[in-house]
Design an enzyme around this catalytic site. Structure first.
Site, short mmCIF file in Angstrom:
data_model
loop_
_atom_site.label_atom_id
_atom_site.label_comp_id
_atom_site.label_asym_id
_atom_site.label_seq_id
_atom_site.Cartn_x
_atom_site.Cartn_y
_atom_site.Cartn_z
N TYR A 73 0.84 -1.21 0.00
CA TYR A 73 0.00 0.00 0.00
C TYR A 73 0.88 1.26 0.00
CZ TYR A 73 -3.06 3.59 2.11
OH TYR A 73 -3.75 4.75 2.40
N LYS A 100 1.10 4.19 -2.88
CA LYS A 100 0.75 5.58 -2.56
C LYS A 100 1.94 6.51 -2.84
CE LYS A 100 -2.59 7.05 -0.86
NZ LYS A 100 -3.83 7.62 -1.47
N1 LIG Z 1 -8.31 5.72 6.33
C1 LIG Z 1 -7.11 6.06 6.78
O1 LIG Z 1 -6.77 5.83 7.96
C2 LIG Z 1 -6.13 6.77 5.88
C3 LIG Z 1 -4.85 7.05 6.40
C4 LIG Z 1 -3.94 7.72 5.58
C5 LIG Z 1 -4.30 8.10 4.30
N2 LIG Z 1 -5.53 7.80 3.83
C6 LIG Z 1 -5.87 8.22 2.48
O2 LIG Z 1 -6.99 9.08 2.55
C7 LIG Z 1 -7.76 8.96 1.36
C8 LIG Z 1 -9.22 8.70 1.71
O3 LIG Z 1 -9.28 7.49 2.45
P1 LIG Z 1 -10.67 6.91 2.99
O4 LIG Z 1 -10.37 6.24 4.28
O5 LIG Z 1 -11.74 7.93 2.89
O6 LIG Z 1 -10.91 5.76 1.90
P2 LIG Z 1 -12.24 4.92 1.58
O7 LIG Z 1 -13.30 5.17 2.58
O8 LIG Z 1 -11.76 3.53 1.32
O9 LIG Z 1 -12.72 5.59 0.22
C9 LIG Z 1 -12.02 5.40 -0.98
C10 LIG Z 1 -13.02 5.55 -2.10
O10 LIG Z 1 -12.32 5.38 -3.35
C11 LIG Z 1 -13.17 4.63 -4.20
N3 LIG Z 1 -12.42 3.94 -5.24
C12 LIG Z 1 -11.61 2.86 -5.10
N4 LIG Z 1 -11.15 2.49 -6.31
C13 LIG Z 1 -11.67 3.35 -7.22
C14 LIG Z 1 -11.56 3.47 -8.63
N5 LIG Z 1 -10.82 2.61 -9.36
N6 LIG Z 1 -12.23 4.47 -9.26
C15 LIG Z 1 -12.98 5.34 -8.55
N7 LIG Z 1 -13.13 5.28 -7.20
C16 LIG Z 1 -12.48 4.29 -6.55
C17 LIG Z 1 -13.83 3.62 -3.27
O11 LIG Z 1 -14.95 3.06 -3.88
P3 LIG Z 1 -15.33 1.52 -3.52
O12 LIG Z 1 -15.86 1.58 -2.13
O13 LIG Z 1 -16.34 1.18 -4.57
O14 LIG Z 1 -14.07 0.71 -3.63
C18 LIG Z 1 -14.15 4.51 -2.06
O15 LIG Z 1 -15.40 5.15 -2.20
C19 LIG Z 1 -7.08 7.88 0.52
O16 LIG Z 1 -6.20 8.48 -0.39
C20 LIG Z 1 -6.26 7.10 1.54
O17 LIG Z 1 -5.14 6.48 0.93
C21 LIG Z 1 -6.46 7.14 4.59
#
Ligand SMILES: NC(=O)c1ccc[n+]([C@@H]2O[C@H](COP(=O)([O-])OP(=O)(O)OC[C@H]3O[C@@H](n4cnc5c(N)ncnc54)[C@H](OP(=O)(O)O)[C@@H]3O)[C@@H](O)[C@H]2O)c1
Length: 281
Positions: free
Chosen positions: A123, A127
């Site tokens: 991952y 990223k």
């Molecule tokens: N959560 C954490 O603790 C954390 C920590 C550090 C950084 N981040 C970063 O913060 C950002 C937001 O994270 P989050 O937790 O909100 O993530 P999330 O809830 O998993 O949301 C990601 C979204 O991206 C969509 N997606 C995945 N593949 C796709 C594709 N090919 N085309 C279009 N949409 C797609 C997913 O749709 P589906 O549900 O249909 O797959 C989901 O709605 C990300 O960049 C993540 O890497 C998160």
């Protein structure tokens, strides 16, 4: 301002769309159902007529990425490149949300925005590749690294731990991984402020201030839910092995924000107290 938000049905994307609309911005939120960001053809012209593109879409299943890195790379690196190319073509700013997993977690002082990228997981590698792709494709970019995100619109640590404590009466939580729990609403607010301030292109850290362990955060979550924090028991990473290695030290410095006059998100404990009713509600 006209904003395009990808991953709009995700945990961060949902709050970002709401925060932007609340501030009077013109926002279009899209998700995988409408556009698959891994498809280069689907992304051509996607950013036309927008001022800002924020990429909240990602392959976020950290352990699953270990056994299918190409799938994670397709979304986190190729998808980010496709969007950055579209943003550049239309003269929009590109905001790429990134992660503490681009670092190895061995530091003993907060990571600077300029620290070398040494990801230890699939991952994290994908990223990190996404960051470089955005820098290469869209000079007018903001890479905003966040960590330990929680929010009301997705599965997240505090709501999960409270459920486990209620169902089982106790839980073992690691004490040897530290970081900065960060509310998706606070990160959304920071992204809006960074863009409104016309911050110079570059890399910024979008996490709360201070630091705690997962054990400390679990106790704070329990207290907010009216569950006895003593039900949270200390364990270490050795007793909790998972497919992807977790960074032991995920504390990010906020020097770049301060240098451009944008206030970082406040102390994690105070922000958790503000967030808890909505997140646990
Ligand atoms: N959560 C954490 O603790 C954390 C920590 C550090 C950084 N981040 C970063 O913060 C950002 C937001 O994270 P989050 O937790 O909100 O993530 P999330 O809830 O998993 O949301 C990601 C979204 O991206 C969509 N997606 C995945 N593949 C796709 C594709 N090919 N085309 C279009 N949409 C797609 C997913 O749709 P589906 O549900 O249909 O797959 C989901 O709605 C990300 O960049 C993540 O890497 C998160």
């Amino acid at each position: 301002m006209r904003w395009l938000v990808t991953g709009a049905a995700g945990m961060l994307g949902t709050d970002l769309v709401a925060v932007l609309r609340g501030r009077g911005h013109d926002v279009v939120g899209i998700d995988r159902d409408s556009v698959d960001i891994t498809d280069p053809e689907a992304c051509v012209g996607l950013a036309d007529h927008f001022d800002v593109v924020v990429n909240c879409a990602a392959f976020t299943a950290v352990d699953a990425a270990e056994s299918d890195e190409p799938a994670a790379f397709a979304v986190n690196a190729v998808g980010a490149a496709n969007l950055a190319r579209a943003a550049h073509r239309s003269g929009a700013r590109m905001v790429q949300i990134s992660t503490d997993y681009v670092f190895d977690g061995t530091a003993v002082a907060p990571y600077a925005e300029t620290a070398p990228l040494v990801p230890r997981s699939a991952y994290g590698r994908t990223k990190a590749a996404g960051e470089w792709a955005v820098r290469a494709e869209c000079p007018d970019h903001l890479v905003v690294r966040t960590a330990w995100l929680y929010g009301a619109h997705g599965p997240c640590f505090p709501s999960t731990i409270v459920r486990v404590l209620r169902e089982r009466g106790g839980a073992d939580v690691v004490v040897d991984q530290v970081g900065q729990p960060t509310w998706t609403v606070d990160l959304a607010d920071l992204v809006e402020r960074l863009v409104r301030a016309d911050a110079p292109a570059g890399t910024y850290h979008g996490t709360s201030s201070g630091q705690t362990s997962w054990y400390g955060f679990a106790r704070a979550a329990a207290a907010a839910a009216g569950v006895d924090p003593a039900a949270v028991r200390e364990t270490t990473s050795e007793g909790f092995v998972r497919p992807a290695p977790r960074p032991a030290y995920s504390v990010l410095g906020h020097g770049a924000l301060r240098s451009v006059g944008v206030d970082p998100i406040g102390e994690w404990a105070a922000r958790w107290r503000a967030a808890a009713p909505e997140v646990l509600g």
